[in-house]
Design an enzyme around this catalytic site. Structure first.
Site, PDB file in Angstrom:
ATOM      1  N   PRO A   9       0.350  -1.523  -0.018  1.00 25.25           N
ATOM      2  CA  PRO A   9      -0.216  -0.043  -0.439  1.00 25.25           C
ATOM      3  C   PRO A   9       0.616   1.356   0.012  1.00 25.25           C
ATOM      4  CG  PRO A   9      -0.510  -1.537   2.154  1.00 25.25           C
ATOM      5  CD  PRO A   9       0.925  -1.887   1.010  1.00 25.25           C
ATOM      6  N   ASN A  10       0.657   2.012  -0.850  1.00 22.57           N
ATOM      7  CA  ASN A  10       0.375   3.596  -1.206  1.00 22.57           C
ATOM      8  C   ASN A  10       2.260   3.209  -1.529  1.00 22.57           C
ATOM      9  OD1 ASN A  10      -1.260   4.786   0.205  1.00 22.57           O
ATOM     10  ND2 ASN A  10      -0.364   3.813   2.181  1.00 22.57           N
ATOM     11  N   ARG A  17       4.576  10.292  -2.567  1.00 27.09           N
ATOM     12  CA  ARG A  17       4.415  10.787  -0.718  1.00 27.09           C
ATOM     13  C   ARG A  17       6.077  10.961  -0.286  1.00 27.09           C
ATOM     14  NH1 ARG A  17       3.980   4.830   1.662  1.00 27.09           N
ATOM     15  NH2 ARG A  17       3.765   5.941   3.848  1.00 27.09           N
ATOM     16  N   TYR A  22      10.923   8.908   0.903  1.00 25.44           N
ATOM     17  CA  TYR A  22      10.505   7.850  -0.222  1.00 25.44           C
ATOM     18  C   TYR A  22      11.474   8.581  -1.435  1.00 25.44           C
ATOM     19  CZ  TYR A  22       7.432   5.826   3.399  1.00 25.44           C
ATOM     20  OH  TYR A  22       7.066   5.024   4.277  1.00 25.44           O
ATOM     21  N   ASN A  71       8.199  -5.640  -0.530  1.00 29.35           N
ATOM     22  CA  ASN A  71       7.596  -4.189   0.789  1.00 29.35           C
ATOM     23  C   ASN A  71       6.395  -4.501   0.593  1.00 29.35           C
ATOM     24  OD1 ASN A  71       7.162  -1.803   1.977  1.00 29.35           O
ATOM     25  ND2 ASN A  71       8.647  -0.779   0.702  1.00 29.35           N
ATOM     26  N   ALA A  74       2.919  -1.320   4.789  1.00 30.96           N
ATOM     27  CA  ALA A  74       1.839  -0.796   6.560  1.00 30.96           C
ATOM     28  C   ALA A  74       2.473  -2.660   6.590  1.00 30.96           C
ATOM     29  CB  ALA A  74       0.982  -0.131   6.817  1.00 30.96           C
ATOM     30  N   GLU A  95      12.318  -9.193   2.589  1.00 31.69           N
ATOM     31  CA  GLU A  95      11.937  -7.809   2.891  1.00 31.69           C
ATOM     32  C   GLU A  95      13.122  -6.664   2.410  1.00 31.69           C
ATOM     33  OE1 GLU A  95      10.040  -6.207   7.503  1.00 31.69           O
ATOM     34  OE2 GLU A  95      10.258  -7.963   6.751  1.00 31.69           O
ATOM     35  N   HIS A  97      12.352  -2.418   2.879  1.00 31.56           N
ATOM     36  CA  HIS A  97      12.201  -1.243   2.996  1.00 31.56           C
ATOM     37  C   HIS A  97      13.079  -0.307   2.697  1.00 31.56           C
ATOM     38  CE1 HIS A  97       9.146  -3.323   5.539  1.00 31.56           C
ATOM     39  NE2 HIS A  97       9.872  -3.800   6.299  1.00 31.56           N
ATOM     40  N   ARG A 104      12.049   5.356  13.069  1.00 28.44           N
ATOM     41  CA  ARG A 104      10.429   5.477  12.753  1.00 28.44           C
ATOM     42  C   ARG A 104      10.246   5.557  13.839  1.00 28.44           C
ATOM     43  NH1 ARG A 104       8.312   5.213   7.190  1.00 28.44           N
ATOM     44  NH2 ARG A 104       7.230   6.999   7.847  1.00 28.44           N
TER      45      ARG A 104
END
Length: 141
Positions: A9-10, A17, A22, A71, A74, A95, A97, A104
């Site tokens: 998502p996103n 964004r 990012y 990735n 969330a 995985e 990111h 964060r």
């Protein structure tokens, strides 16, 4: 060699964004460079904002591809369903990111999927994906 990149998502909003976190490049721009860097590797890309669609894609290719770079956005922090899916696959999953999630918000420090993945790469911007490709191409075990 076939590698599937799956973004959650996103991540379709990369380049727009929160560019301070990012970056300003879109994923399509980055993907073109990544594919050019590895011309002998088929690197496919899929993105969805829907958890079930991510699972469907992993099940579709998770027994025939050489690696999945995931990735989960969330969903990383919430999805037992994605963890269960990863555990059921033959294809190894890495995985990834873009940001260093440990720098964060506290809720981002816990991944529900890391325990099912071959490894985790975070904090190197979009280059995290290249590092994951390298890990698939040259496994250490």
């Amino acid at each position: 060699m076939r590698i599937q990149i799956i973004n959650g998502p996103n991540l379709n909003l990369l380049g727009k964004r929160e560019p301070g976190i990012y970056g300003s490049a879109t994923f399509d721009e980055y993907l073109t460079k990544l594919q050019a860097r590895y011309p002998d590797v088929q690197i496919d890309y899929y993105q969805s904002n829907v958890e079930g669609e991510l699972i469907n894609k992993m099940q579709e290719i998770g027994f025939s591809y050489d690696g999945i770079i995931l990735n989960a956005g969330a969903y990383t922090h919430t999805s037992i369903a994605i963890q269960d899916c990863i555990r059921s696959l033959k294809t190894p999953v890495i995985e990834v990111h873009i940001s260093n999630v440990h720098q964060r918000e506290e809720f981002r420090h816990k991944s529900m999927i890391s325990c099912a993945c071959q490894g985790v790469i975070c904090g190197f911007g979009l280059d995290s994906y290249r590092l994951a490709v390298e890990a698939i191409l040259c496994p250490s075990n």
